[in-house]
Design a protein around this motif. Structure first.
Motif, PDB file in Angstrom:
ATOM      1  N   VAL A   1       0.811  -1.218   0.000  1.00 57.92           N
ATOM      2  CA  VAL A   1       0.000   0.000   0.000  1.00 57.92           C
ATOM      3  C   VAL A   1       0.848   1.273   0.000  1.00 57.92           C
ATOM      4  O   VAL A   1       0.461   2.278  -0.600  1.00 57.92           O
ATOM      5  N   ARG A   2       2.003   1.262   0.634  1.00 64.31           N
ATOM      6  CA  ARG A   2       2.827   2.468   0.711  1.00 64.31           C
ATOM      7  C   ARG A   2       4.049   2.359  -0.192  1.00 64.31           C
ATOM      8  O   ARG A   2       5.166   2.709   0.192  1.00 64.31           O
ATOM      9  N   SER A   3       3.813   1.928  -1.401  1.00 65.33           N
ATOM     10  CA  SER A   3       4.874   1.695  -2.373  1.00 65.33           C
ATOM     11  C   SER A   3       5.602   2.985  -2.744  1.00 65.33           C
ATOM     12  O   SER A   3       5.004   3.946  -3.242  1.00 65.33           O
ATOM     13  N   ARG A   4       6.891   3.002  -2.543  1.00 64.38           N
ATOM     14  CA  ARG A   4       7.686   4.168  -2.928  1.00 64.38           C
ATOM     15  C   ARG A   4       7.953   4.184  -4.427  1.00 64.38           C
ATOM     16  O   ARG A   4       8.013   5.254  -5.037  1.00 64.38           O
ATOM     17  N   THR A   5       8.128   2.999  -5.019  1.00 70.04           N
ATOM     18  CA  THR A   5       8.372   2.964  -6.464  1.00 70.04           C
ATOM     19  C   THR A   5       7.147   3.437  -7.227  1.00 70.04           C
ATOM     20  O   THR A   5       7.259   4.169  -8.218  1.00 70.04           O
ATOM     21  N   ARG A   6       5.956   3.029  -6.788  1.00 62.91           N
ATOM     22  CA  ARG A   6       4.724   3.542  -7.394  1.00 62.91           C
ATOM     23  C   ARG A   6       4.701   5.060  -7.353  1.00 62.91           C
ATOM     24  O   ARG A   6       4.411   5.718  -8.365  1.00 62.91           O
ATOM     25  N   ASP A   7       5.008   5.634  -6.208  1.00 58.13           N
ATOM     26  CA  ASP A   7       4.949   7.082  -6.064  1.00 58.13           C
ATOM     27  C   ASP A   7       6.049   7.772  -6.871  1.00 58.13           C
ATOM     28  O   ASP A   7       5.919   8.946  -7.234  1.00 58.13           O
ATOM     29  N   ARG A   8       7.118   7.040  -7.157  1.00 56.29           N
ATOM     30  CA  ARG A   8       8.195   7.600  -7.964  1.00 56.29           C
ATOM     31  C   ARG A   8       7.816   7.661  -9.447  1.00 56.29           C
ATOM     32  O   ARG A   8       8.240   8.561 -10.175  1.00 56.29           O
ATOM     33  N   VAL A   9       7.012   6.701  -9.893  1.00 54.91           N
ATOM     34  CA  VAL A   9       6.650   6.611 -11.313  1.00 54.91           C
ATOM     35  C   VAL A   9       5.352   7.336 -11.617  1.00 54.91           C
ATOM     36  O   VAL A   9       5.232   8.044 -12.622  1.00 54.91           O
ATOM     37  N   PHE A  10       4.364   7.168 -10.742  1.00 54.78           N
ATOM     38  CA  PHE A  10       3.040   7.764 -10.964  1.00 54.78           C
ATOM     39  C   PHE A  10       2.967   9.075 -10.185  1.00 54.78           C
ATOM     40  O   PHE A  10       2.552   9.106  -9.022  1.00 54.78           O
ATOM     41  N   THR A  11       3.377  10.152 -10.840  1.00 59.49           N
ATOM     42  CA  THR A  11       3.598  11.418 -10.138  1.00 59.49           C
ATOM     43  C   THR A  11       2.591  12.504 -10.482  1.00 59.49           C
ATOM     44  O   THR A  11       2.580  13.554  -9.837  1.00 59.49           O
ATOM     45  N   ALA A  12       1.769  12.289 -11.500  1.00 63.89           N
ATOM     46  CA  ALA A  12       0.820  13.335 -11.896  1.00 63.89           C
ATOM     47  C   ALA A  12      -0.323  13.424 -10.887  1.00 63.89           C
ATOM     48  O   ALA A  12      -0.650  12.450 -10.195  1.00 63.89           O
ATOM     49  N   ASP A  13      -0.930  14.591 -10.795  1.00 63.03           N
ATOM     50  CA  ASP A  13      -2.079  14.766  -9.914  1.00 63.03           C
ATOM     51  C   ASP A  13      -3.179  13.784 -10.307  1.00 63.03           C
ATOM     52  O   ASP A  13      -3.543  13.667 -11.480  1.00 63.03           O
ATOM     53  N   GLY A  14      -3.714  13.090  -9.311  1.00 63.85           N
ATOM     54  CA  GLY A  14      -4.778  12.131  -9.566  1.00 63.85           C
ATOM     55  C   GLY A  14      -4.299  10.743  -9.901  1.00 63.85           C
ATOM     56  O   GLY A  14      -5.117   9.821 -10.018  1.00 63.85           O
ATOM     57  N   ASP A  15      -2.981  10.542 -10.052  1.00 62.28           N
ATOM     58  CA  ASP A  15      -2.478   9.193 -10.346  1.00 62.28           C
ATOM     59  C   ASP A  15      -2.754   8.233  -9.192  1.00 62.28           C
ATOM     60  O   ASP A  15      -3.100   7.071  -9.414  1.00 62.28           O
ATOM     61  N   VAL A  16      -2.562   8.721  -7.970  1.00 67.06           N
ATOM     62  CA  VAL A  16      -2.720   7.881  -6.780  1.00 67.06           C
ATOM     63  C   VAL A  16      -3.589   8.624  -5.771  1.00 67.06           C
ATOM     64  O   VAL A  16      -3.221   9.698  -5.294  1.00 67.06           O
ATOM     65  N   ASP A  17      -4.727   8.050  -5.466  1.00 64.22           N
ATOM     66  CA  ASP A  17      -5.641   8.631  -4.486  1.00 64.22           C
ATOM     67  C   ASP A  17      -5.598   7.763  -3.232  1.00 64.22           C
ATOM     68  O   ASP A  17      -6.055   6.620  -3.237  1.00 64.22           O
ATOM     69  N   GLU A  18      -5.009   8.297  -2.161  1.00 63.97           N
ATOM     70  CA  GLU A  18      -4.909   7.568  -0.899  1.00 63.97           C
ATOM     71  C   GLU A  18      -6.041   8.030   0.018  1.00 63.97           C
ATOM     72  O   GLU A  18      -6.119   9.209   0.357  1.00 63.97           O
ATOM     73  N   ARG A  19      -6.899   7.091   0.413  1.00 61.98           N
ATOM     74  CA  ARG A  19      -8.063   7.432   1.229  1.00 61.98           C
ATOM     75  C   ARG A  19      -7.934   6.793   2.614  1.00 61.98           C
ATOM     76  O   ARG A  19      -8.039   5.576   2.775  1.00 61.98           O
ATOM     77  N   ASP A  20      -7.703   7.636   3.594  1.00 63.62           N
ATOM     78  CA  ASP A  20      -7.595   7.182   4.981  1.00 63.62           C
ATOM     79  C   ASP A  20      -8.995   6.849   5.502  1.00 63.62           C
ATOM     80  O   ASP A  20      -9.890   7.696   5.496  1.00 63.62           O
TER      81      ASP A  20
END
Length: 411
Positions: free
Chosen positions: A162-181
Motif C-alpha cells: 500500500v505504501r509503495s515508494r516505487t509507485r509514487d516515484r513513477v506515478f507522479t501526476a495529480d490524480g495518479d494515486v488517491d490515498e483514502r484514509d
C-alpha cells in the motif's frame, strides 16, 4: 520466441503470483525484495471467489489447505466472552473462508512452487526507473537498485504494498494515486495460546470505537488484533511508546484486552496498519505497471485483498500473452494488454472498494447507545430471514465471467 524479461518489485502474494504465471508463460523473471530474506508471518488472509479457480489452475489448492489456520467459524462476544452472535461460515466464502491461511504461509506455498529460472534479489530496493529512454536501452525499462544493480526489462511490475515508494516515484501526476484514509488503525501480533482459546475467530467490540480480535493459527499460538477508529499518531513510535498509547486507548475496554497488550509487549512480530485505500485511474505507465495493494488496496474492511493479489498475477500474464506475437513487445502491445487487464480486473476491485458510507461508525460505535444498537443490528442481520443477504457480503472477488485464456509454455 525471444524470452521477455520482467522485473517484479515485491515478494508477497501479488508479486509471487505474477512471477509464477509470467515464468510459466515463457518470461524471464527477476524479483527484487527489500527484506533481507523471504518474510514469513503475518495475519489471516483467505482465498475467495475467482481466486480459488486461479489457485486450482496452479495446482496449489491442497498445499494451501494443508497450512489452513484451523479456524472453523466466527463469533461475536461480549465483555465476559459470551457468544452473542455467530456469523455465517457455511460454504467456501463464509466469514471464515474454507481456505483460510496466514499471509506468510500463503506466500511461501507460491514461492516453493515457482519454476526454475525466477531470480531473487533480496535486501535491495528500486532507486531509479528510466522508461523507454533510447539513450539507455531502447524499448526497455531500466531499473537501478539501492545497491547500484542495473536491470533492463520489457516490463516492471510494482507489487510493493500500500505504501509503495516505487509507485509514487513513477506515478507522479495529480490524480495518479488517491490515498483514502479510512480512519481506522489496526495493530497485529502473535501472542501465547491459553487453554480457553478455541478454533473460532472471536470478535469483541467495546465503546469508544474499539475492537479486540483473537484468531487461532496452526502453530500453537494465537493471532491478535487491536482495532480502533480515530487517530493516535502511532506511526513511527517505538514499541514502548506505542504500547503506552494503546494502553491509554484501551483502558477499561474489557474482555481479554490486557492479555493482548501484555502479549504484544513480548511478541516479535507486532506491526500496525492505518487503513488506507488506494485508488488509481490507471495501473500502467509505459513499461511499468502496478498490481496488488500498491494499485488498489482494499483494506481488511473490504476483504479479498489476497484473492485479488493472486488473481492479478494470472490476469496480467494472460493479458500479456494475448498480445505477444513473438517478435518483441512494443509499447502499443503493452498498452493493448493493459486495456484487457483493466477491463477484466477493475470491476472486481471496484466492487470490493465500494465500502458503504457509515460503515466505520457502525463497526466502531463510540457510545453505549451506539454499541447497543450495533448488537441489535447484528442479531437482525444474522437471523434466518436476513442470513442469505448477509452471507453475500463475504462473497468478494467473485464473478460470473470466465478467466481470460492462458496457455502454459515451457519456461
Amino acid at each position: 520466441m525471444t524470452a521477455r524479461h520482467a522485473v517484479i518489485s515485491g515478494a508477497s502474494i501479488a508479486g509471487l503470483s505474477a512471477a509464477w504465471w509470467l515464468r510459466h508463460t515463457g518470461w524471464d523473471v527477476t524479483v527484487v525484495e527489500r527484506a533481507p530474506a523471504f518474510r514469513d508471518g503475518g495475519q489471516n488472509v483467505d482465498v475467495r471467489g475467482v481466486a480459488r479457480e486461479v489457485l486450482d489452475r496452479m495446482g496449489l489448492v491442497d498445499a494451501i489447505r494443508a497450512v489452513n489456520t484451523t479456524e472453523t467459524g466466527t463469533v461475536l462476544v461480549d465483555r465476559d466472552g459470551r457468544v452473542t452472535t455467530e456469523l455465517p461460515s457455511d460454504g467456501p466464502d463464509g466469514a471464515t473462508a474454507e481456505l483460510e491461511v496466514l499471509r506468510g504461509d500463503f506466500a511461501r506455498v507460491v514461492l516453493d512452487d515457482l519454476p526454475d529460472g525466477v531470480q531473487f534479489v533480496y535486501g535491495e530496493t528500486i532507486q531509479d526507473v528510466e522508461d523507454g529512454d533510447a539513450s539507455v536501452v531502447p524499448d526497455r525499462v531500466t531499473i537501478t537498485t539501492s545497491a547500484g544493480r542495473v536491470l533492463h526489462a520489457d516490463l516492471l511490475v510494482i507489487a510493493e504494498g500500500v505504501r509503495s515508494r516505487t509507485r509514487d516515484r513513477v506515478f507522479t501526476a495529480d490524480g495518479d494515486v488517491d490515498e483514502r484514509d479510512l480512519g481506522v488503525t489496526m495493530v497485529f501480533g502473535t501472542i501465547p495460546r491459553i487453554p480457553s482459546d478455541d478454533d473460532r475467530w472471536r470478535w469483541y467490540t467495546a465503546v469508544g470505537g474499539r475492537q479486540v480480535h483473537l484468531r487461532p493459527d496452526p502453530y500453537g499460538t494465537t493471532r491478535a488484533i487491536l482495532a480502533h477508529a480515530g487517530v493516535d499518531d502511532l506511526v513511527g513510535l517505538d514499541r514502548p511508546a506505542m504500547l503506552a498509547k494503546l494502553r491509554d486507548r484501551y483502558a477499561d475496554a474489557g474482555w481479554q484486552t490486557d492479555r493482548v497488550l501484555d502479549g504484544f509487549a513480548d511478541s516479535d512480530d507486532v506491526y500496525l496498519d492505518e487503513l488506507t485505500q488506494i485508488r488509481m485511474p490507471h495501473w500502467q505507465r509505459g513499461r511499468v505497471c502496478v498490481i496488488g495493494d500498491a494499485a488498489w488496496c482494499v483494506t481488511p474492511m473490504g476483504g479479498g485483498g489476497a484473492s485479488l493479489a493472486l488473481t492479478s498475477g494470472y490476469v496480467l500474464a494472460a493479458s500479456l500473452q494475448s498480445v505477444d506475437r513473438g517478435d518483441g513487445l512494443t509499447q502499443a502491445d503493452l498498452d493493448a494488454a493493459f486495456v484487457s487487464f483493466d477491463d477484466w480486473l477493475r470491476p472486481l476491485v471496484d466492487q470490493i472498494q465500494g465500502i458503504p458510507k457509515g460503515i466505520v461508525h457502525f463497526a466502531y460505535p463510540q457510545t453505549r447507545l451506539g454499541l447497543a444498537a450495533r448488537r441489535v443490528a447484528d442479531k437482525v442481520l444474522m437471523s434466518k430471514l436476513f442470513a442469505p443477504v448477509t452471507a453475500k457480503l463475504t462473497r468478494v472477488a467473485d464473478t460470473d465471467r470466465p478467466l481470460p485464456e492462458l496457455t502454459l509454455t515451457d519456461a
